[in-house]
Design an enzyme around this catalytic site. Structure first.
Site, mmCIF file in Angstrom:
data_model
loop_
_atom_site.group_PDB
_atom_site.id
_atom_site.type_symbol
_atom_site.label_atom_id
_atom_site.label_comp_id
_atom_site.label_asym_id
_atom_site.label_seq_id
_atom_site.Cartn_x
_atom_site.Cartn_y
_atom_site.Cartn_z
ATOM 1 N N TYR A 60 39.992 33.671 34.840
ATOM 2 C CA TYR A 60 41.104 34.364 35.453
ATOM 3 C C TYR A 60 40.810 35.860 35.649
ATOM 4 O O TYR A 60 40.879 36.363 36.764
ATOM 5 C CB TYR A 60 42.355 34.124 34.613
ATOM 6 N N GLU A 64 38.468 39.723 43.220
ATOM 7 C CA GLU A 64 39.404 39.890 44.339
ATOM 8 C C GLU A 64 39.742 41.358 44.557
ATOM 9 O O GLU A 64 39.722 41.854 45.687
ATOM 10 C CB GLU A 64 40.681 39.089 44.071
#
Lengths: 242, 322
Positions: A164, A171
């Site tokens: 995660y 990103e």
């Protein structure tokens, strides 16, 4: 944020998914869907490994898996339909949000801003997504067939600890890398004056997206941790008893 | 004496007073003990008594339940009719700060009213420096401002003089959320309409005038429906009827829809979009339409379920379609 979050809605609603609402046809379809998606992300994983072995470096691996990535990540939009129709007991809004954020990164950032495609941050989130999705789709496949190996369940609720943050970092770095090019070319931006009296600055929008990670990422992360306690917690209790 | 009276007098325990123990629903600790409570007291009375021990928890903020996971007791319920013995145990939840509905709506509407005017008068620091405190050369902009202002002034007047609200209050976080929505959107669309680079409608005066006529009709319609609904409520809760068309032509829309007030509201915003030819306004209209359709469908379903003779021609918000 999208990396492990795609698992969140299902974790929140459907790990003990009541199968009463769907018929055998829907069940068969979902099994096929999840098998195909598992296979697709495996293809991407294999593609990444082969490209790395062939080139000998991490650089520019995006190009070797560009097409399957776009195909399978976009295909995930079907999951919104599954929720809307009711064969998957998750919230349409939550699933929609998660899938669209992935699609946004795939198309509106990575595909649209050519210059970021050779960045290492792209490899970071693609790897995170790939591992997450392989585990997630195989989890669903086995759940639907009522034969869930503990290993898969454990992996799904443990790997996210690393995947995660890894995905979120990739990103954010990618969006950040795209900013100067978006500003320079005015990509997807509309200025005044125009007939419909509207303006949109994509550069500012991307900055807002980055800021939105700050409240959202911790919420989703801690939600997964809580889900993990619920799902895996009782296993540890049994082992303590013994 | 009859057998029933005999039982009532001798066998029902404690038609004397009842004791009420109030426990915190989360911690299960007793936080209040009320002695010698009249069995004919209502939950509302209990809440007032409770407030004596905790002055900052006004009744609107209190939720009392017989079971921690059960339903919240209504204020009108009488203690004697509840399944309690001589000692009633209730669980308390703090609902958080509450605001009366009138204040809620006024807070929600004053924002758009004032923020739009800030943009209209081009208060410094909104637009580029040389445009500060100037006014737009387009008459359309001034008329649009008048329409927008009229819309929200009308809403505020209706809130004060026309509407009657059932539930007393609304939680603070919902109010904050709603205000952010109204204030935010009105600022966004006011920014574009009053912008120095604003482009007037493509079809000029004709487009604006048609939009204006439609706007006025929809505002009148919306007001007529609110008055009609208000008169309906005046007949008391027991005499429940669904709204029907009256002599006012604007109410004839009741023949086709359950919630013509929403229909007119959407119509007003559509006409405002046409008048200003501004995409943000159209987007705001779309969002409002989606929300109001959800409300209208809910109301329509409630009417259909409650009244067996409910006209089948009626749709929820758009005649013959939705």
């Amino acid at each position: 944020m999208s990396a492990a979050a795609a698992g969140t809605s299902k974790a929140a609603h459907g790990d003990v998914a009541p199968k009463k609402r769907r018929g055998p046809g829907a069940l068969a379809y979902l099994v096929i869907y999840n098998v195909v998606m598992t296979a697709g992300w495996l293809v991407i994983a294999v593609g990444l490994v082969r490209a790395y072995l062939a080139r000998g470096s991490y650089h520019g691996l995006y190009y070797s898996i560009e097409k399957p990535l776009k195909f399978f990540q976009t295909g995930a939009m079907l999951e919104i339909l599954h929720c809307a129709v009711g064969i998957v007991p998750s919230s349409v809004v939550l699933t929609g949000f998660q899938v669209m954020s992935r699609v946004f990164l795939t198309w509106a950032v990575t595909h649209s801003v050519r210059e970021v495609q050779s960045e290492d941050s792209v490899l970071l989130f693609v790897t995170a997504w790939t591992v997450t999705e392989i585990i997630r789709y195989s989890f669903y496949t086995f759940s639907l067939l009522n034969h869930l190996p503990f290993l898969i369940k454990w992996a799904r609720y443990t790997f996210f600890f690393v995947l995660y943050p890894m995905g979120v970092t990739g990103e954010l770095l990618t969006i950040y890398a795209a900013l100067p090019y978006v500003q320079k070319t005015g990509l997807y931006s509309v200025t005044l004056p125009n007939k419909y009296n509207f303006s949109f600055d994509y550069h500012s929008f991307l900055i807002l997206v980055m800021i939105s990670y700050i409240p959202l990422f911790p919420q989703l992360y801690f939600h997964m941790i809580r889900q993990r306690k619920k799902v895996l917690g009782h296993i540890e209790d049994y082992s303590k008893v013994e | 004496m009859s057998r029933t009276t005999f039982f009532e007098k001798c066998c029902r325990p404690g038609t004397g007073t009842i004791q009420v123990a109030v426990l915190d629903a989360n911690t299960r600790e007793q936080i209040c003990f009320l002695d010698k409570v009249d069995p004919y007291s209502t939950i509302g009375n209990i809440k007032c008594l409770f407030q004596k021990s905790y002055p900052h928890w006004y009744p609107a903020r209190q939720a009392l339940k017989l079971d921690p996971k059960g339903k919240i007791l209504r204020d009108e319920e009488i203690l004697l009719h509840l399944p309690v013995g001589t000692t009633a145990t209730m669980f308390f939840i703090d609902l958080g700060p509450q605001l009366g509905w009138t204040m809620v709506f006024l807070a929600e509407y004053i924002g758009p009213l004032l923020t739009y005017l800030l943009f209209y008068f081009r208060v410094p620091y909104i637009y580029s420096h040389r445009y500060a405190s100037t006014s737009s050369p387009h008459p359309v902009v001034t008329r649009a401002c008048a329409c927008h202002t009229f819309h929200y002034v009308k809403r505020m007047i209706e809130t004060i003089f026309v509407h009657r609200f059932t539930h007393g209050t609304m939680p603070l976080r919902i109010i904050v959320r709603n205000c952010a929505y109204y204030w935010g959107f009105s600022a966004w669309l006011a920014y574009y309409i009053n912008h120095p680079l604003y482009t007037p409608p493509s079809y000029g005066e004709i487009q604006f005038n048609y939009g204006l006529i439609m706007f006025v009709m929809c505002e009148l319609g919306n007001f007529s429906i609110h008055v009609t609904l208000n008169n309906l409520r005046g007949d008391g809760i027991r005499g429940r009827r669904y709204p029907i068309p009256t002599k006012n032509p604007f109410t004839w829309l009741f023949l086709f829809v359950s919630c013509p007030n929403y229909t007119y509201e959407v119509g007003a915003w559509v006409s405002f979009s046409i008048m200003t030819q501004c995409l943000p306004v159209a987007f705001y209209t779309l969002l409002g339409f989606i929300q109001m359709s959800i409300w209208a469908k809910g109301k329509h379903r409630a009417y259909s379920r409650e009244f067996k003779d409910y006209p089948s021609l009626r749709m929820a918000i758009i005649p013959l379609i939705l």
